[in-house]
Design a protein around this motif. Structure first.
Motif, short mmCIF file in Angstrom:
data_model
loop_
_atom_site.label_atom_id
_atom_site.label_comp_id
_atom_site.label_asym_id
_atom_site.label_seq_id
_atom_site.Cartn_x
_atom_site.Cartn_y
_atom_site.Cartn_z
N ARG A 55 -20.85 -6.13 30.61
CA ARG A 55 -19.79 -6.83 31.33
C ARG A 55 -19.56 -8.24 30.81
NH1 ARG A 55 -20.55 -2.76 34.39
NH2 ARG A 55 -22.79 -3.09 34.42
N LYS A 104 -33.02 2.69 30.44
CA LYS A 104 -32.13 2.81 29.29
C LYS A 104 -32.72 3.72 28.21
CE LYS A 104 -29.10 -0.61 30.33
NZ LYS A 104 -28.79 -1.99 30.02
N THR A 105 -34.02 3.76 28.11
CA THR A 105 -34.64 4.50 27.00
C THR A 105 -35.65 5.50 27.53
OG1 THR A 105 -36.39 2.83 26.81
CG2 THR A 105 -34.45 2.53 25.42
N GLY A 122 -36.97 3.31 22.39
CA GLY A 122 -36.91 4.77 22.46
C GLY A 122 -35.49 5.26 22.29
N SER A 156 -22.85 4.09 25.92
CA SER A 156 -23.14 5.42 26.48
C SER A 156 -23.26 5.33 27.99
CB SER A 156 -24.47 5.97 25.92
OG SER A 156 -24.49 5.91 24.54
N PRO A 157 -23.11 6.48 28.70
CA PRO A 157 -23.27 6.46 30.16
C PRO A 157 -24.59 5.83 30.55
CG PRO A 157 -22.51 8.61 29.42
CD PRO A 157 -22.82 7.83 28.18
N GLY A 158 -24.56 5.12 31.67
CA GLY A 158 -25.74 4.40 32.12
C GLY A 158 -25.74 2.98 31.57
N ASP A 159 -24.57 2.53 31.07
CA ASP A 159 -24.43 1.17 30.54
C ASP A 159 -25.38 0.91 29.37
OD1 ASP A 159 -23.56 -0.84 33.48
OD2 ASP A 159 -22.40 0.48 32.17
N ILE A 160 -25.59 1.92 28.55
CA ILE A 160 -26.48 1.76 27.41
C ILE A 160 -25.63 1.28 26.23
CG2 ILE A 160 -28.06 2.93 25.83
CD1 ILE A 160 -28.69 4.86 28.20
N GLY A 167 -29.90 -2.63 19.82
CA GLY A 167 -29.34 -2.69 21.16
C GLY A 167 -30.33 -2.12 22.16
N ASP A 168 -29.79 -1.47 23.19
CA ASP A 168 -30.65 -0.98 24.27
C ASP A 168 -31.57 0.16 23.83
OD1 ASP A 168 -28.05 -1.44 26.74
OD2 ASP A 168 -29.75 -2.72 26.24
N SER A 169 -31.15 0.94 22.86
CA SER A 169 -31.99 2.06 22.41
C SER A 169 -31.87 2.18 20.90
CB SER A 169 -31.56 3.35 23.11
OG SER A 169 -30.27 3.74 22.68
N GLY A 170 -32.56 3.14 20.31
CA GLY A 170 -32.46 3.35 18.87
C GLY A 170 -33.46 2.54 18.08
N GLU A 190 -26.59 13.85 19.30
CA GLU A 190 -26.94 14.06 20.71
C GLU A 190 -28.43 13.82 20.94
OE1 GLU A 190 -26.03 16.32 18.58
OE2 GLU A 190 -27.20 18.17 18.80
N GLY A 191 -29.15 13.72 19.87
CA GLY A 191 -30.57 13.39 19.89
C GLY A 191 -30.87 12.61 18.62
N ASP A 225 -26.95 -7.89 31.05
CA ASP A 225 -25.63 -7.33 31.38
C ASP A 225 -24.55 -7.64 30.35
OD1 ASP A 225 -23.37 -7.48 34.26
OD2 ASP A 225 -23.87 -5.86 32.88
N ARG A 247 -30.09 5.14 36.94
CA ARG A 247 -29.15 4.02 36.96
C ARG A 247 -29.59 2.96 37.96
NH1 ARG A 247 -23.69 5.40 35.10
NH2 ARG A 247 -23.65 7.52 34.26
N LYS A 256 -30.15 10.25 28.42
CA LYS A 256 -28.93 11.06 28.26
C LYS A 256 -28.26 11.28 29.62
CE LYS A 256 -30.12 11.49 23.96
NZ LYS A 256 -30.14 10.16 23.36
N TYR A 257 -27.64 10.19 30.14
CA TYR A 257 -27.02 10.25 31.45
C TYR A 257 -25.78 11.12 31.46
CZ TYR A 257 -29.82 6.33 33.20
OH TYR A 257 -30.83 5.52 33.61
N GLN A 301 -29.97 16.71 25.59
CA GLN A 301 -31.29 16.92 25.02
C GLN A 301 -32.38 16.74 26.07
OE1 GLN A 301 -33.18 13.90 22.62
NE2 GLN A 301 -33.42 15.37 20.95
#
Lengths: 294, 214
Positions: free
Chosen positions: A246, B148-149, B207, A116-120, A85-88, A160-161, A243, B143, B211-212, B115
């Motif tokens: 949504r 995102k990363t 990445g 997650s917040p920030g639409d991640i 997805g967007d991260s990870g 969290e990290g 997007d 935002r 952490k928003y 973090q």
């Protein structure tokens, strides 16, 4: 350490089959440097992986069966799908098995969405997941010695990290004649659970009510009679949805996935559509040519 | 919108103006649809942020001076950020190489308690950063750009247009050979400085998640 195991390891680069359970982009096992110690310490115990088989008697000349990587993930932590997805970062692995064993493409269960917040938007596994590795055994397989298969697995585990990690999982099938030894009932349950979360192809019958249609750069997915449609895209450098938070999910019966203009250069456009219909949740594989547009 | 005459008209106009101003300055996070305003090929949104040492930075003051600006989304606890500051010195090397023509700014959009928050001074010292780390604790600017990363890279050209958004390179797994590895930021900067258009203006970033704040 059994001599055969050591030999297999030593011969690894050339003689044995090395399958890369890689996501479509071909990402390899990665090496990262260390985050804060306490998070790292917690992460060191967050993931356990085992290599299991559905039935030991599959390991005969001309046989076929299912190997699987089964993960246990500590609460609060998660691993990632082949498209993270967007991260990870996805779970990756290499398998070292005797040349007589051929592994097919891995079958990943449909992940969970993680927003997650920030639409991640990420695609993750929590608590437990099992990735299936179907295999066939060649007819010239010479049973006799104990058979050892090794999986070197790497992952990014996050709470969290994020902390990179990995482990080696080994499966040894004792010397033949092979007994009809099925997996334990717990492992059978894991395999069944994973199978229920695999996408199925869209049959001609399905396409009476489940349709896919390009409208410009948008892929319209409609499931007549559905009360929930969600799309899980496969990662691709050219097929990049915009997007998804949504557009990628609805409590209704249709979604329109807008892709970046680079979509026209994609070889194929793939993903999984999850449909909630007639009180059932089913997963279907979408595999289409890109739209042809200027 | 119809205009009204007289006193009611004046009050109505004042009310409308107040509402308009409130909407304009409302934090991005308060809105239900936090669609990023930054679009590659269009003018990047201007912003002012204070860095970890207390100094203020405004994007347009750099582009106004003819600088190209690179934004590096940053979290010193993320293993991918650590890779590009410890295993490699990707970021500081680039910032140093293009010094004079490019202003390099790191941005930390992590919320308090998350973090990497409050760890920037330490990172600046440990990694000898030759550029500031801007603090965006409420995540408004992150935002706005759709970061995102960490890392997530953005390049704004001299005319204030967003010319690149995406990853630092094509190697999330850090496994590519030197021949196969492409640093997208270096490539884009070279193209911009040569007066060419950026050949790969958007790539997939990789990445840890930014952490928003909620």
């Amino acid at each position: 350490m059994p001599a055969t195991f050591a030999l297999l390891l030593a011969a690894a680069p050339s003689a044995s089959l090395a399958q890369r359970g890689t996501p479509p982009l071909g990402d390899k096992a990665h090496n990262l440097t260390r985050p804060a110690k306490s998070l790292q310490e917690a992460a060191a115990h967050a993931v356990t992986v085992r290599l299991i088989a559905d039935n030991e008697s599959s390991f005969v000349p001309g046989g076929a069966g299912i190997l699987a990587l089964t993960f246990d993930i500590a609460p609060g932590w998660h691993l990632y799908w082949h498209n993270p997805g967007d991260s990870g970062f996805p779970i990756t692995w290499t398998i070292d098995a005797p040349p007589a064993i051929t592994l097919a493409e891995p079958q990943w269960p449909v992940p969970q969405q993680h927003l997650s917040p920030g639409d991640i938007l990420d695609y993750i596994y929590e608590h437990e997941t099992t990735i299936l590795l179907p295999f066939v055994v060649s007819t010239d397989f010479k049973p006799g010695d104990p058979l050892t298969i090794t999986a070197d697995v790497e992952w990014l585990v996050c709470r969290e990290g994020c902390v990179p990690g990995g482990a080696r999982a080994t499966l040894t099938i004792p010397a033949s004649p092979p007994r009809d030894v099925r997996s334990t009932s717990d492992d059978s349950q894991r395999l069944e659970k994973a199978k229920r979360r695999l996408p199925q192809p869209i049959t001609r019958e399905d396409s009476q009510w489940l349709t896919t249609e390009w409208q410009g750069h948008s892929l319209r997915l409609k499931a007549e009679g559905a009360q929930g449609v969600t799309f899980y895209p496969y990662a691709s450098p050219q097929a990049v949805p915009i997007d998804l938070v949504r557009r990628g999910m609805t409590t209704g019966d249709a979604i329109e996935i807008l892709y970046r203009p680079s979509i026209i250069k994609a070889e194929r456009v793939r993903g999984i559509v999850e449909v909630n219909r007639e009180n059932q949740t089913r997963y279907y594989l979408v595999d289409l040519p890109p739209p042809s547009l200027p | 919108m119809k205009t009204r005459n007289g006193l009611f008209g004046a009050l109505g106009a004042l009310a409308a103006l107040t509402l308009a101003v409130a909407a304009f300055t409302a934090p991005a996070g308060a809105d239900e649809s936090t669609e990023p305003k930054a679009v590659v090929g269009q003018k990047a949104p201007d912003f002012t942020l204070t860095d970890a040492m207390g100094k203020e930075h405004t994007l347009s003051s750099y582009t106004g001076k003819g600088q190209i600006v690179v934004l590096e989304w940053f979290n010193s606890g993320c293993p991918y950020v650590v890779r590009h500051h410890e295993k490699y010195t990707t970021m500081t090397d680039l910032a140093g190489k293009y010094q004079g023509k490019v202003t390099w700014l790191a941005i930390n959009s992590g919320a308090p308690g998350q973090q990497g928050y409050g760890q920037d001074k330490e990172a600046i010292e440990k990694w000898r950063l030759n550029y500031p780390v801007l603090i965006d604790a409420d995540g408004q600017i992150g935002r706005l750009f759709g970061a995102k990363t960490t890392p997530h890279m953005f390049i704004i050209d001299k005319s204030g247009v967003l010319a690149y958004a995406g990853g630092i390179d094509n190697d999330p797994a850090d496994k590519k050979s030197t021949g196969e590895k492409v640093n997208f930021v270096a490539k884009a900067l070279d193209e911009i400085l040569a007066g060419k258009s950026v050949s790969e203006p958007e790539t997939q970033s990789y990445g840890c998640s930014v952490k928003y704040a909620q």
